[in-house]
Enzyme design. Structure first.
Site, PDB file in Angstrom:
ATOM      1  N   SER A   1     -34.071   8.963 -17.625  1.00  0.00           N
ATOM      2  CA  SER A   1     -33.544   7.592 -17.623  1.00  0.00           C
ATOM      3  C   SER A   1     -32.212   7.503 -18.349  1.00  0.00           C
ATOM      4  O   SER A   1     -31.612   6.444 -18.409  1.00  0.00           O
ATOM      5  CB  SER A   1     -34.552   6.645 -18.248  1.00  0.00           C
ATOM      6  OG  SER A   1     -34.928   7.115 -19.506  1.00  0.00           O
TER       7      SER A   1
ATOM      8  N   GLU B   1     -32.347   4.260  -9.099  1.00  0.00           N
ATOM      9  CA  GLU B   1     -30.960   4.649  -9.364  1.00  0.00           C
ATOM     10  C   GLU B   1     -30.790   6.080  -8.878  1.00  0.00           C
ATOM     11  O   GLU B   1     -31.505   6.985  -9.335  1.00  0.00           O
ATOM     12  CB  GLU B   1     -30.637   4.553 -10.866  1.00  0.00           C
ATOM     13  CG  GLU B   1     -30.391   3.135 -11.356  1.00  0.00           C
ATOM     14  CD  GLU B   1     -30.039   3.081 -12.836  1.00  0.00           C
ATOM     15  OE1 GLU B   1     -30.552   3.920 -13.603  1.00  0.00           O
ATOM     16  OE2 GLU B   1     -29.245   2.198 -13.228  1.00  0.00           O
TER      17      GLU B   1
ATOM     18  N   ASN C   1     -29.725   0.797 -17.896  1.00  0.00           N
ATOM     19  CA  ASN C   1     -30.051   0.981 -19.312  1.00  0.00           C
ATOM     20  C   ASN C   1     -28.806   0.951 -20.191  1.00  0.00           C
ATOM     21  O   ASN C   1     -28.864   0.504 -21.343  1.00  0.00           O
ATOM     22  CB  ASN C   1     -30.814   2.288 -19.519  1.00  0.00           C
ATOM     23  CG  ASN C   1     -32.261   2.156 -19.072  1.00  0.00           C
ATOM     24  OD1 ASN C   1     -32.752   1.041 -18.886  1.00  0.00           O
ATOM     25  ND2 ASN C   1     -32.936   3.266 -18.873  1.00  0.00           N
TER      26      ASN C   1
ATOM     27  N   HIS D   1     -33.787   8.068 -10.603  1.00  0.00           N
ATOM     28  CA  HIS D   1     -34.316   7.327 -11.750  1.00  0.00           C
ATOM     29  C   HIS D   1     -35.179   6.184 -11.245  1.00  0.00           C
ATOM     30  O   HIS D   1     -34.661   5.178 -10.773  1.00  0.00           O
ATOM     31  CB  HIS D   1     -33.164   6.809 -12.618  1.00  0.00           C
ATOM     32  CG  HIS D   1     -33.634   6.026 -13.802  1.00  0.00           C
ATOM     33  ND1 HIS D   1     -32.906   4.995 -14.342  1.00  0.00           N
ATOM     34  CD2 HIS D   1     -34.764   6.097 -14.525  1.00  0.00           C
ATOM     35  CE1 HIS D   1     -33.565   4.474 -15.362  1.00  0.00           C
ATOM     36  NE2 HIS D   1     -34.703   5.143 -15.503  1.00  0.00           N
TER      37      HIS D   1
END
Ligand code: T1G
Length: 693
Positions: free
Chosen positions: A405, A438, A476, A426
């Protein structure tokens, strides 16, 4: 006018076929063609008319691409009225997904027949509207107000069997729509079946519309189209048909002008545009019939579940027999959920958890898989060891993907002799539920491996977004920025509970501190520890929540975090406020009040500013890519379109002004993103970048 409607006369039946790929949307040419065909059928002395569609589906609605442009006659309500008022006995044969205006056209007919597997619905609320061609007036007359409210305010698709039971369709018949439709018309004519204009049906019995309105308003968490639809249905009970239609039109026009409608259309097209990458045009993905997964924890089991449900065979590798058994149990639990929801039957369940799924503790089991997804512990040295083993075991051409991640995919690729086969995929937990994927493209990832990542995403029903390599990729990385802004406000005087309340009022299902409790406070704790060695001394990082973690309070999973979790509604944890007080004292901070407005501005400006950096650096290709990440992976309210759509509507100049104001007290954190400053200087919006390929 392109040729989209064909007309033939079979005995005394006018057969009208709609043919306007890809989904027979009711654009101008189709609307005009339908009206002309009905007029011609009357002139030719037909007794009845059959309307059906070629291609994949009966019309899936009005042509959304026409929204925002000047409407051109005939309007869709006029088309439906023209069909309903004709003396012809009109039958519609439905297949595929008759949605929105497509179902409304069908409701203008006297009888409706559908192929098995057809689905009908009025999903207009999902794009910020309400049914605008009589759906709020005809459907309640046909199926009653209660059921009509349920179908229209949810926008859900109704399967053929349920539609038959509700009375939306009259018959289900397998076969080609033209043939089953013609046979049904002949049967109706032979029986001298009566015309059945819905407008002539009795007004439906009313319900407590204020209660229904309030319920829809609460459930929509700030989106206004569902409660508006209730008022449209109310008009079907309280006004004559024509007045009811006028009321529906007025509500429809009002919604058409809203930011929410523009945002929801942006989301609709964005979810489709985001995975259409120019650089992949003509690039064939590698064939993937089976996948290997390493790691059977929550993520690995979720990814395995998604792959199995998409029809892929899975080989899942764990370190020990016990761990493999635990992984299988997680997968079986996930798939039994799909069975409980009626998505799969017992035989399918048995196949997915039996022959389609193999578990092993031996890397050799991965020798023949087409693609491997690594989902082991988030530690670079562990991942490098895994990829070195994969490099040795997997067949040439196998795609080697990591589910990391935030770790550097280039560094992972360098642990193999085939970096061109390495990519990041991801997933977001739970991986068989969350739509976001992702696709992280490393420096040496081959184009056909990127294409394979997107093809897998589509196969799994994901919204796939291309991301470049950086800490946290798109979502993130931006999350860390606005979480940091929230942490700064807490240190300076705001309460985490106030911030959660403000962001829920904005439309998020949960505020940032509730999300922290849900994900586990240890994740943020580990991130802070990981980033500490390279942290700039000007960064302001709270330590009070580390103390919570040190006491073992990690949020929902331990029953205590920012909130106290027991039975019922979680309660605010007073211990957190004491820890915050102590930290402010230690830092010599005199706490000040924050208005809800200031909290929202700081939170959103931090989100937009980092988003602008991520687009400016090419980590995300376009602003719409960031929007799709936040709509499908971070609970951003869909009716606001995503951070960059929201910013365009709020005004980039105003956002830049706010950032410059905040920078006076903290110039390090509040550095305006160059892209944001440039767009303001040029008087442009983020959306202008979406139009560039
Ligand atoms: N208008 C224009 N284009 C549409 C469209 C529409 N209604 N629906 C789909 N497309 C395009 C889509 O952009 C894509 O294009 C291609 O068709 C395939 O779609 C008065 C005003 C029908 C279930 O909200 O839910 O009627 O990317 O990739 O996954 O009351 O499309 O290939 O160039 O989604 O198989 C109400 C919206 C409109 C239905 C098919 N109707 N569409 O899903 O394929 S408002 C809707 C869908 C209305 C009236 C009001 C889905 C689908 P491209 P796709 P799919």
């Amino acid at each position: 006018m392109e040729y989209v409607i064909s007309f033939t006369l079979e005995d005394n039946i006018a057969v009208i076929a709609i043919d306007s790929p890809p989904v027979n949307a009711l654009g101008l040419a189709v609307r005009r063609g339908l009206v002309d065909a009905i007029t011609r059928a009357e002139k030719d002395g037909a007794k009845a008319a059959l309307i059906y569609a070629e291609g994949r589906t009966f019309p899936a609605g009005a042509d959304i691409r026409e929204f925002g442009k000047a409407p051109q006659p005939p309007s869709l309500p006029d088309v439906c009225a023209r069909i309903e008022e004709s003396d012809l006995l009109v039958v519609v044969a439905i297949h595929g997904t008759a949605l929105g205006g497509g179902l409304e056209v069908a409701l203008g007919a006297d009888y409706r027949i559908a192929a098995p597997g057809s689905r009908v619905g009025l999903p207009e609320v999902l794009i910020g509207l309400l049914p605008g061609a009589g759906g709020t007036q005809r459907l309640p007359r046909l199926i009653g107000v209660e059921k009509a409210i349920g179908v229209i305010t949810s926008g859900r698709q109704v399967g053929a069997a349920e539609a038959l039971e509700l009375g939306i369709i009259d018959r289900i018949e397998d076969g080609k729509p033209r043939e089953t439709g013609l046979a049904y018309v002949r049967e109706m004519l032979a029986q001298d079946a009566p015309r059945r204009p819905i407008r002539a049906m009795q007004a439906p019995a009313p319900v407590d519309f204020d209660a229904a309105y309030d319920a829809a308003l609460k459930k929509a968490r700030g989106q206004i189209s569902p409660p508006y639809a209730v008022r449209g249905i109310q008009a079907a009970c309280e006004l004559g048909f024509d007045d009811g239609m006028a009321r529906e039109r007025a509500l429809f026009r009002e919604l058409m002008e809203t930011d929410q409608r523009a945002a929801l259309i942006h989301a609709f097209f964005g979810e489709r545009a985001v995975s259409n990458l120019p650089e992949l045009k003509g690039v064939a993905p590698r064939p993937v019939a089976n996948v290997g997964i390493i790691g059977g924890g929550t993520m690995g089991a979720g990814i395995a579940t998604a792959a199995l449900l998409a029809g892929l065979d899975v080989v899942l590798l764990e370190m020990t027999v016990d761990a493999a058994a635990a992984a299988k149990a997680r997968i079986v639990k996930n798939i039994s959920g799909a069975q409980k929801r009626g998505k799969i039957d017992q035989a399918h369940f048995d196949h997915l958890t039996g022959t389609a799924l193999k578990l092993s503790t031996d890397y050799d089991a991965l020798a023949q898989v087409d693609l491997v997804i690594e989902a082991v512990f988030e530690n670079m040295s562990v991942k490098k060891q895994v990829f070195a083993r994969l490099d040795a075991v997997c067949k040439p051409g196998a795609v080697l993907a990591t589910n990391t991640s935030y770790l550097d995919v280039n560094e992972i690729a360098a642990a193999t002799s085939r970096p061109e086969d390495v990519i990041g995929l991801h997933f977001f937990s739970p991986a068989h539920v969350m739509k976001l994927l992702e696709v992280v493209v490393a420096d040496r990832t081959a184009a056909d491996v990127v294409a394979t990542g997107f093809a897998l995403g589509k196969r799994l029903g994901k919204v796939s977004v291309r991301a470049g390599v950086c800490d946290g990729f798109i979502g993130n990385r931006i999350l860390l920025a606005y979480r940091t802004a929230a942490d700064h406000m807490v240190l300076d005087g705001a309460s985490p509970f106030q911030i959660d309340r403000v962001m829920r009022a904005f439309g998020f299902a949960m505020g940032p501190f509730q999300v922290g409790d849900l994900a586990g406070l240890d994740i943020g704790w580990a991130t802070r520890k990981r980033l500490a060695p390279t942290r700039d001394p000007r960064e302001r990082v709270p330590t009070y929540v580390d103390k919570l973690c040190e006491q073992g309070h990690l949020g929902q999973k331990t029953g205590l975090g920012y909130y106290i979790y027991g039975d019922g509604v979680p309660k605010e944890n007073p211990e957190v406020l004491a820890l915050i007080e102590a930290e402010r004292k230690a830092l010599g901070i005199t706490p000040r009040d924050f208005s809800d407005e200031e909290i929202l501005r700081r939170y959103m400006c931090a989100m937009v500013n980092e988003s602008a950096r991520v687009v400016g650096e090419g980590i995300a290709r376009r602003p719409l890519d960031v929007d799709m990440v936040f709509l499908t992976g971070y609970g951003f309210p869909r009716y606001r379109g995503g951070p960059m759509k929201w910013a365009d509507m709020d005004g980039l100049a105003r956002i830049l002004d706010d950032i410059n104001t905040f920078a006076k007290a903290d110039p390090y954190f509040w550095q305006p993103a160059p892209l944001l400053a440039d767009l303001v200087t040029e008087g442009k919006a983020f959306d202008d970048l979406n139009k560039e390929t």
